[in-house]
Write an enzyme that holds these catalytic residues in place. Structure first.
Site, PDB file in Angstrom:
ATOM      1  N   ILE A  53      62.974 -10.702 -53.851  1.00 13.21           N
ATOM      2  CA  ILE A  53      62.366  -9.985 -54.977  1.00 13.21           C
ATOM      3  C   ILE A  53      60.931 -10.451 -55.192  1.00 13.21           C
ATOM      4  O   ILE A  53      60.600 -11.626 -54.989  1.00 13.21           O
ATOM      5  CB  ILE A  53      63.217 -10.157 -56.259  1.00 13.21           C
ATOM      6  CG1 ILE A  53      62.751  -9.207 -57.351  1.00 13.21           C
ATOM      7  CG2 ILE A  53      63.235 -11.613 -56.728  1.00 13.21           C
ATOM      8  CD1 ILE A  53      63.717  -9.081 -58.513  1.00 13.21           C
ATOM      9  N   CYS A  54      60.087  -9.492 -55.591  1.00 16.78           N
ATOM     10  CA  CYS A  54      58.709  -9.787 -55.985  1.00 16.78           C
ATOM     11  C   CYS A  54      58.436  -8.989 -57.258  1.00 16.78           C
ATOM     12  O   CYS A  54      59.374  -8.654 -57.990  1.00 16.78           O
ATOM     13  CB  CYS A  54      57.733  -9.442 -54.861  1.00 16.78           C
ATOM     14  SG  CYS A  54      57.627  -7.686 -54.451  1.00 16.78           S
ATOM     15  N   ALA A  55      57.203  -8.671 -57.522  1.00 12.53           N
ATOM     16  CA  ALA A  55      56.877  -7.951 -58.755  1.00 12.53           C
ATOM     17  C   ALA A  55      57.308  -6.483 -58.711  1.00 12.53           C
ATOM     18  O   ALA A  55      57.896  -5.974 -59.668  1.00 12.53           O
ATOM     19  CB  ALA A  55      55.378  -8.050 -59.052  1.00 12.53           C
ATOM     20  N   GLY A  57      58.307  -4.844 -55.352  1.00 12.78           N
ATOM     21  CA  GLY A  57      59.083  -4.516 -54.159  1.00 12.78           C
ATOM     22  C   GLY A  57      58.295  -4.355 -52.882  1.00 12.78           C
ATOM     23  O   GLY A  57      58.885  -4.149 -51.822  1.00 12.78           O
ATOM     24  N   MET A  81      60.757  -7.046 -59.929  1.00 16.20           N
ATOM     25  CA  MET A  81      60.977  -7.452 -61.318  1.00 16.20           C
ATOM     26  C   MET A  81      60.627  -6.338 -62.289  1.00 16.20           C
ATOM     27  O   MET A  81      61.188  -6.263 -63.384  1.00 16.20           O
ATOM     28  CB  MET A  81      60.165  -8.704 -61.637  1.00 16.20           C
ATOM     29  CG  MET A  81      60.685  -9.968 -60.969  1.00 16.20           C
ATOM     30  SD  MET A  81      62.352 -10.431 -61.490  1.00 16.20           S
ATOM     31  CE  MET A  81      62.057 -10.965 -63.157  1.00 16.20           C
TER      32      MET A  81
END
Length: 84
Positions: A53-55, A57, A81
């Site tokens: 996961i990142c901010a 995708g 997120m």
């Protein structure tokens, strides 16, 4: 996303930068910034799923591909997120 909503034990890897995770992380997630993933490859185990996961995708999609190229079971958390 359906599997992430279950109670199953899973490996969630948050690849955002240090300043980004200061706003919060998913419960149980491990923080490994994107640039340091190659340095942490020895900590990943074969045949175990990893949810990246990142901010939003985009970066997690790249890391997911990188892990898959190295024969790890990895899944991109679409929307990152921001989806939560």
């Amino acid at each position: 996303m359906q599997k992430m909503e279950s109670d199953e034990s899973m490996h969630i890897i948050d690849i955002r930068e240090d300043y980004e995770v200061q706003t919060g992380m998913l419960k149980g997630a491990e923080h490994i910034p994107m640039q340091t993933i190659p340095d942490h490859m020895h900590t990943f185990r074969q045949n175990e799923p990893y949810y990246i996961i990142c901010a939003h995708g985009v970066r997690s999609e790249k890391v997911t591909g990188y892990l898959r190229d190295h024969d790890f079971e990895a899944y991109n958390v679409t929307g990152g997120m921001a989806a939560f």
